[in-house]
Motif scaffolding. Structure first.
Motif, PDB file in Angstrom:
ATOM      1  N   GLY A   2      13.630   6.807  -3.655  1.00 39.33           N
ATOM      2  CA  GLY A   2      13.495   7.207  -5.044  1.00 39.33           C
ATOM      3  C   GLY A   2      13.954   8.644  -5.262  1.00 39.33           C
ATOM      4  O   GLY A   2      13.595   9.539  -4.495  1.00 39.33           O
ATOM      5  N   ALA A   3      14.735   8.869  -6.301  1.00 39.03           N
ATOM      6  CA  ALA A   3      15.243  10.210  -6.588  1.00 39.03           C
ATOM      7  C   ALA A   3      14.104  11.203  -6.821  1.00 39.03           C
ATOM      8  O   ALA A   3      14.246  12.387  -6.513  1.00 39.03           O
ATOM      9  CB  ALA A   3      16.175  10.161  -7.798  1.00 39.03           C
ATOM     10  N   GLU A   4      12.972  10.727  -7.323  1.00 37.59           N
ATOM     11  CA  GLU A   4      11.822  11.601  -7.590  1.00 37.59           C
ATOM     12  C   GLU A   4      10.816  11.622  -6.437  1.00 37.59           C
ATOM     13  O   GLU A   4       9.787  12.290  -6.541  1.00 37.59           O
ATOM     14  CB  GLU A   4      11.114  11.152  -8.875  1.00 37.59           C
ATOM     15  CG  GLU A   4      12.008  11.149 -10.098  1.00 37.59           C
ATOM     16  CD  GLU A   4      12.563  12.536 -10.417  1.00 37.59           C
ATOM     17  OE1 GLU A   4      11.798  13.526 -10.311  1.00 37.59           O
ATOM     18  OE2 GLU A   4      13.761  12.634 -10.759  1.00 37.59           O
ATOM     19  N   ASN A   5      11.107  10.931  -5.359  1.00 38.94           N
ATOM     20  CA  ASN A   5      10.177  10.844  -4.230  1.00 38.94           C
ATOM     21  C   ASN A   5      10.410  12.031  -3.289  1.00 38.94           C
ATOM     22  O   ASN A   5      11.074  11.921  -2.269  1.00 38.94           O
ATOM     23  CB  ASN A   5      10.368   9.511  -3.501  1.00 38.94           C
ATOM     24  CG  ASN A   5       9.276   9.237  -2.507  1.00 38.94           C
ATOM     25  OD1 ASN A   5       8.605  10.147  -2.026  1.00 38.94           O
ATOM     26  ND2 ASN A   5       9.096   7.967  -2.174  1.00 38.94           N
ATOM     27  N   GLU A   6       9.845  13.160  -3.672  1.00 37.52           N
ATOM     28  CA  GLU A   6      10.075  14.397  -2.925  1.00 37.52           C
ATOM     29  C   GLU A   6       9.593  14.323  -1.476  1.00 37.52           C
ATOM     30  O   GLU A   6      10.216  14.881  -0.579  1.00 37.52           O
ATOM     31  CB  GLU A   6       9.437  15.583  -3.647  1.00 37.52           C
ATOM     32  CG  GLU A   6      10.077  15.871  -4.992  1.00 37.52           C
ATOM     33  CD  GLU A   6      11.572  16.163  -4.901  1.00 37.52           C
ATOM     34  OE1 GLU A   6      12.009  16.810  -3.934  1.00 37.52           O
ATOM     35  OE2 GLU A   6      12.303  15.723  -5.812  1.00 37.52           O
ATOM     36  N   ARG A   7       8.493  13.638  -1.240  1.00 38.31           N
ATOM     37  CA  ARG A   7       7.966  13.530   0.126  1.00 38.31           C
ATOM     38  C   ARG A   7       8.947  12.781   1.025  1.00 38.31           C
ATOM     39  O   ARG A   7       9.251  13.218   2.127  1.00 38.31           O
ATOM     40  CB  ARG A   7       6.610  12.843   0.130  1.00 38.31           C
ATOM     41  CG  ARG A   7       6.024  12.719   1.537  1.00 38.31           C
ATOM     42  CD  ARG A   7       4.711  12.024   1.538  1.00 38.31           C
ATOM     43  NE  ARG A   7       3.695  12.949   1.042  1.00 38.31           N
ATOM     44  CZ  ARG A   7       2.450  12.619   0.824  1.00 38.31           C
ATOM     45  NH1 ARG A   7       2.057  11.379   1.020  1.00 38.31           N
ATOM     46  NH2 ARG A   7       1.587  13.501   0.404  1.00 38.31           N
ATOM     47  N   ALA A   8       9.450  11.636   0.558  1.00 33.96           N
ATOM     48  CA  ALA A   8      10.405  10.866   1.358  1.00 33.96           C
ATOM     49  C   ALA A   8      11.708  11.644   1.533  1.00 33.96           C
ATOM     50  O   ALA A   8      12.286  11.671   2.624  1.00 33.96           O
ATOM     51  CB  ALA A   8      10.680   9.512   0.716  1.00 33.96           C
TER      52      ALA A   8
ATOM     53  N   ARG B  54       0.832  -1.216   0.000  1.00 31.40           N
ATOM     54  CA  ARG B  54       0.000   0.000   0.000  1.00 31.40           C
ATOM     55  C   ARG B  54       0.859   1.256   0.000  1.00 31.40           C
ATOM     56  O   ARG B  54       0.590   2.208  -0.733  1.00 31.40           O
ATOM     57  CB  ARG B  54      -0.931   0.020   1.219  1.00 31.40           C
ATOM     58  CG  ARG B  54      -2.115  -0.899   1.120  1.00 31.40           C
ATOM     59  CD  ARG B  54      -3.125  -0.660   2.232  1.00 31.40           C
ATOM     60  NE  ARG B  54      -2.582  -0.605   3.573  1.00 31.40           N
ATOM     61  CZ  ARG B  54      -2.224  -1.665   4.311  1.00 31.40           C
ATOM     62  NH1 ARG B  54      -2.360  -2.887   3.808  1.00 31.40           N
ATOM     63  NH2 ARG B  54      -1.758  -1.517   5.537  1.00 31.40           N
ATOM     64  N   ALA B  55       1.889   1.272   0.827  1.00 31.71           N
ATOM     65  CA  ALA B  55       2.736   2.459   0.929  1.00 31.71           C
ATOM     66  C   ALA B  55       3.569   2.666  -0.329  1.00 31.71           C
ATOM     67  O   ALA B  55       3.680   3.789  -0.831  1.00 31.71           O
ATOM     68  CB  ALA B  55       3.636   2.354   2.163  1.00 31.71           C
ATOM     69  N   MET B  56       4.159   1.608  -0.850  1.00 33.25           N
ATOM     70  CA  MET B  56       5.015   1.740  -2.031  1.00 33.25           C
ATOM     71  C   MET B  56       4.208   2.098  -3.277  1.00 33.25           C
ATOM     72  O   MET B  56       4.704   2.798  -4.163  1.00 33.25           O
ATOM     73  CB  MET B  56       5.823   0.467  -2.264  1.00 33.25           C
ATOM     74  CG  MET B  56       6.923   0.259  -1.244  1.00 33.25           C
ATOM     75  SD  MET B  56       8.095   1.635  -1.135  1.00 33.25           S
ATOM     76  CE  MET B  56       8.821   1.588  -2.769  1.00 33.25           C
ATOM     77  N   ALA B  57       2.956   1.651  -3.363  1.00 29.94           N
ATOM     78  CA  ALA B  57       2.127   1.956  -4.531  1.00 29.94           C
ATOM     79  C   ALA B  57       1.898   3.451  -4.689  1.00 29.94           C
ATOM     80  O   ALA B  57       1.568   3.918  -5.779  1.00 29.94           O
ATOM     81  CB  ALA B  57       0.792   1.220  -4.441  1.00 29.94           C
ATOM     82  N   GLU B  58       2.131   4.213  -3.616  1.00 24.20           N
ATOM     83  CA  GLU B  58       1.951   5.668  -3.640  1.00 24.20           C
ATOM     84  C   GLU B  58       3.220   6.408  -4.049  1.00 24.20           C
ATOM     85  O   GLU B  58       3.226   7.631  -4.077  1.00 24.20           O
ATOM     86  CB  GLU B  58       1.522   6.145  -2.247  1.00 24.20           C
ATOM     87  CG  GLU B  58       0.242   5.520  -1.744  1.00 24.20           C
ATOM     88  CD  GLU B  58      -0.984   6.132  -2.392  1.00 24.20           C
ATOM     89  OE1 GLU B  58      -0.997   7.356  -2.600  1.00 24.20           O
ATOM     90  OE2 GLU B  58      -1.922   5.374  -2.696  1.00 24.20           O
ATOM     91  N   THR B  59       4.305   5.689  -4.349  1.00 20.91           N
ATOM     92  CA  THR B  59       5.596   6.336  -4.611  1.00 20.91           C
ATOM     93  C   THR B  59       6.002   6.227  -6.082  1.00 20.91           C
ATOM     94  O   THR B  59       5.571   5.309  -6.786  1.00 20.91           O
ATOM     95  CB  THR B  59       6.712   5.693  -3.758  1.00 20.91           C
ATOM     96  OG1 THR B  59       6.956   4.364  -4.224  1.00 20.91           O
ATOM     97  CG2 THR B  59       6.346   5.669  -2.281  1.00 20.91           C
ATOM     98  N   PRO B  60       6.870   7.147  -6.532  1.00 21.39           N
ATOM     99  CA  PRO B  60       7.351   7.077  -7.914  1.00 21.39           C
ATOM    100  C   PRO B  60       8.201   5.834  -8.190  1.00 21.39           C
ATOM    101  O   PRO B  60       8.309   5.414  -9.347  1.00 21.39           O
ATOM    102  CB  PRO B  60       8.206   8.343  -8.068  1.00 21.39           C
ATOM    103  CG  PRO B  60       7.858   9.220  -6.935  1.00 21.39           C
ATOM    104  CD  PRO B  60       7.325   8.344  -5.840  1.00 21.39           C
ATOM    105  N   GLU B  61       8.802   5.248  -7.170  1.00 27.96           N
ATOM    106  CA  GLU B  61       9.689   4.108  -7.384  1.00 27.96           C
ATOM    107  C   GLU B  61       8.992   2.749  -7.236  1.00 27.96           C
ATOM    108  O   GLU B  61       9.652   1.709  -7.200  1.00 27.96           O
ATOM    109  CB  GLU B  61      10.920   4.175  -6.468  1.00 27.96           C
ATOM    110  CG  GLU B  61      10.632   4.085  -4.996  1.00 27.96           C
ATOM    111  CD  GLU B  61      10.397   5.423  -4.314  1.00 27.96           C
ATOM    112  OE1 GLU B  61      10.576   5.497  -3.098  1.00 27.96           O
ATOM    113  OE2 GLU B  61      10.019   6.406  -4.973  1.00 27.96           O
ATOM    114  N   TRP B  62       7.691   2.738  -7.198  1.00 28.31           N
ATOM    115  CA  TRP B  62       6.928   1.499  -7.047  1.00 28.31           C
ATOM    116  C   TRP B  62       7.153   0.572  -8.230  1.00 28.31           C
ATOM    117  O   TRP B  62       7.025   0.967  -9.386  1.00 28.31           O
ATOM    118  CB  TRP B  62       5.450   1.823  -6.907  1.00 28.31           C
ATOM    119  CG  TRP B  62       4.508   0.655  -6.987  1.00 28.31           C
ATOM    120  CD1 TRP B  62       3.509   0.489  -7.888  1.00 28.31           C
ATOM    121  CD2 TRP B  62       4.456  -0.487  -6.137  1.00 28.31           C
ATOM    122  NE1 TRP B  62       2.832  -0.691  -7.652  1.00 28.31           N
ATOM    123  CE2 TRP B  62       3.397  -1.318  -6.572  1.00 28.31           C
ATOM    124  CE3 TRP B  62       5.205  -0.909  -5.043  1.00 28.31           C
ATOM    125  CZ2 TRP B  62       3.066  -2.510  -5.962  1.00 28.31           C
ATOM    126  CZ3 TRP B  62       4.878  -2.107  -4.438  1.00 28.31           C
ATOM    127  CH2 TRP B  62       3.816  -2.884  -4.895  1.00 28.31           C
TER     128      TRP B  62
END
Length: 178
Positions: free
Chosen positions: A135-141, A27-35
């Motif tokens: 993830g390089a594009e995962n601005e929130r993380a 569930r958490a990873m599906a919300e990220t650009p690196e999923w």
């Protein structure tokens, strides 16, 4: 009318937690650009044994697992891998991994609480450096880790079985007072 949210309880992962942990991870990873759908998660299939050389924590609210995180020795044992090649560190380094919060429960301090507990325990176990990737594009993380005091080191492209990921690498020095 004022409502209160039940407190997060942090504990070690237990053998029966596997299905809930894997569900949270998805569930958490599906919300990220690196999923990467259907990515192999062999470590999550063998909990808690996969993290016997480190620490794997879960956070629960009302008995439901809503957050998780772990650390493992960098470049040693079952978790030796590409990350150790990316960092110039001594043997007192650990990798922070599997930091996840249920998307419906984010921004409530759960991830911060899991991380702070991991940091204290890693410092107590003698680790002086923590490293991680996201993830390089995962601005929130990225903002989350930078707010916790991690410094961005580099961005790398890593190839796994069927996926190529652009990842940001982070490092943080800790001490026994953490």
């Amino acid at each position: 009318m004022l409502t209160t949210t039940p407190a997060l309880t942090v504990r070690h992962v237990r053998p029966g937690d596997g299905p809930a942990v894997r569900g949270l991870n998805e569930r958490a990873m599906a919300e990220t650009p690196e999923w990467v759908p259907d990515a192999p998660d062999a470590d999550l299939e063998r909990l808690p044994d996969s993290y016997a050389d480190g620490e794997f924590l879960v956070g629960t609210v009302g008995g439901e697992i809503v957050a998780m995180g772990a650390y493992v020795p960098l470049g040693r044992g079952e978790h030796a891998g590409w990350m150790a090649d990316e960092f110039d560190v001594d043997g007192r380094a650990a990798e922070i991994t599997r930091m996840r919060v249920d998307p419906d429960r984010q921004r409530r301090g759960h991830g911060r609480r899991i991380y702070r507990t991991l940091e204290r325990r890693a410092a107590g176990d003698g680790y002086r450096t923590l490293v991680l990737n996201t993830g390089a594009e995962n601005e929130r993380a990225r903002a989350f880790y930078e707010d916790l005091g991690f410094d961005s080191e580099d961005e790398v492209t890593v190839e796994f079985a069927d996926a190529t990921l652009d990842l940001a690498l982070y490092r943080k020095r800790i001490d026994e007072r953490s």
